[in-house]
Write a protein that holds these residues in place. Structure first.
Motif: not given
Lengths: 233, 127
Positions: A110-111, A114-118, A142, A172, A176, A179, A182
């Motif tokens: 999961y890491e 890069r499970p976050y919005l950039i 989501y 996941q 992103f 999105d 992103d």
């Protein structure tokens, strides 16, 4: 009602074993598997399992029931077939004790995505805006709660848990990639463009069969595959 | 304390897990693929011998008349047909057709059904 529960205590047991339990349930009544496990724990305090929200939101009580991965808290006993209900830990991950598995490999994958919005554009004064149409693309993605039911049902993940991202991580990743806010779409696709990360998916669809939230990782993986293909043409 | 944590998946644990129809069509695709690959040397040998001379051709023709040879040809042809149909299903899925849970189940059922029907048809043709 009869239960057969996977037991393993690393301090005392050389090997895991199955132990039988009996639970009196009033006829005509029903309960979730998690409630039954809690009642069995009252009989035998040694039984270990994870649980937190007990309503299918936190994703901590993923177990293998009668051969199929599910969240114990949203699985009614009445939905289970057979005289005896067999409860095992999620397959493929190292067992710490009883129904508790070590999720490190799962989280490591999961890491990686890069499970976050950039967003490398200039920061807006308020928030990043998105059209309702673009927002709709995130539906079915989501909602994933990272319970690991899908990835631990996936043979490709069993054989390559260190190299194959797995259905959950790839769902996941697509969340992103698609999105509109992103800006790292290209580098996200680059990260998946090798023989293992994504392309170990063989379309077995075990992930779709078990997802307690009714999501479809196979389809998300298909979308990423098409994006990689379009990019290469 | 036991440091070797159990939990890895092996054949013994796999038989205790449920096998959705989509996984059955997938494992059949893999098994037929491996067996077809292993059958290649035999067919290369047979075609080599049959093309080498008239007597070689007659020899192979004679061998293929036998019941065991007929059974082997039937098995391999059936596997080849199943493998191709299952592969075509993957191409359709790549095009976005049959990627939903219902679509996947239906596709798997159709592929397995087609495999059985074709195997039966081949059986009639060979015997």
């Amino acid at each position: 009602m009869q239960f057969s529960i996977y037991r393993y205590d690393p301090d005392t047991d050389k090997k895991p074993y199955m132990k039988d339990y009996e639970l009196e349930i009033e006829t005509g009544s029903d309960m979730m598997l998690l409630d039954a496990l809690i009642l069995l724990k009252a009989q035998d305090a040694g039984i270990s399992f994870r649980r937190s929200c007990r309503e299918g939101v936190c994703g901590s009580d993923g177990v293998n029931v009668n051969g199929k991965n599910a969240l114990a808290c949203i699985t009614p006993l009445s939905s289970l077939k057979g005289k005896k209900i067999t409860v095992r830990p999620l397959p493929g991950l190292p067992v710490i004790r009883d129904l508790v598995v070590d999720m490190t490999q799962f989280y490591r994958q999961y890491e990686k995505i890069r499970p976050y919005l950039i967003n490398n554009d200039e920061q807006p004064v308020r928030e990043h805006l998105q059209t309702p149409q673009d927002r709709e693309k995130l539906d079915g993605l989501y909602e994933c709660i990272l319970c690991a039911c899908c990835s631990t049902a996936c043979p490709s993940f069993w054989w390559n848990p260190d190299k194959f991202i797995g259905p959950s991580g790839l769902l996941q990743a697509y969340r992103f990639i698609i999105d509109s806010r992103d800006t790292e779409t290209e580098s996200r696709l680059d990260d998946l463009d090798d023989a293992y990360s994504l392309f170990r998916c063989r379309g077995i669809m075990n992930c779709v069969s078990v997802c307690p939230k009714g999501l479809n990782p196979t389809q998300a993986i298909g979308h990423i595959r098409s994006m990689l293909l379009n990019r290469g043409l | 304390m036991n440091k070797n944590r159990p939990g890895s998946v092996n054949l013994a644990t796999m038989v205790k897990l449920s096998w959705p129809i989509t996984s059955l069509s997938s494992i059949l695709h893999r098994v037929t693929g491996v067996l077809l690959f292993l059958a290649i040397p035999f067919f290369l040998w047979a075609i080599e011998l049959s093309l080498s001379s008239q007597s070689g051709f007659n020899q192979i023709q004679q061998v293929l008349q036998g019941d065991v040879a007929k059974f082997i040809s039937w098995t391999i042809l059936s596997m080849l047909c199943y493998h191709m149909i299952a592969g075509a299903r993957h191409l359709l899925m790549d095009a976005g057709i049959g990627e939903s849970l219902e679509g996947g189940i239906l596709g798997s059922k159709l592929v397995i059904l087609a495999g059985i029907l074709i195997a039966a048809g081949l059986g009639v043709w060979i015997w």
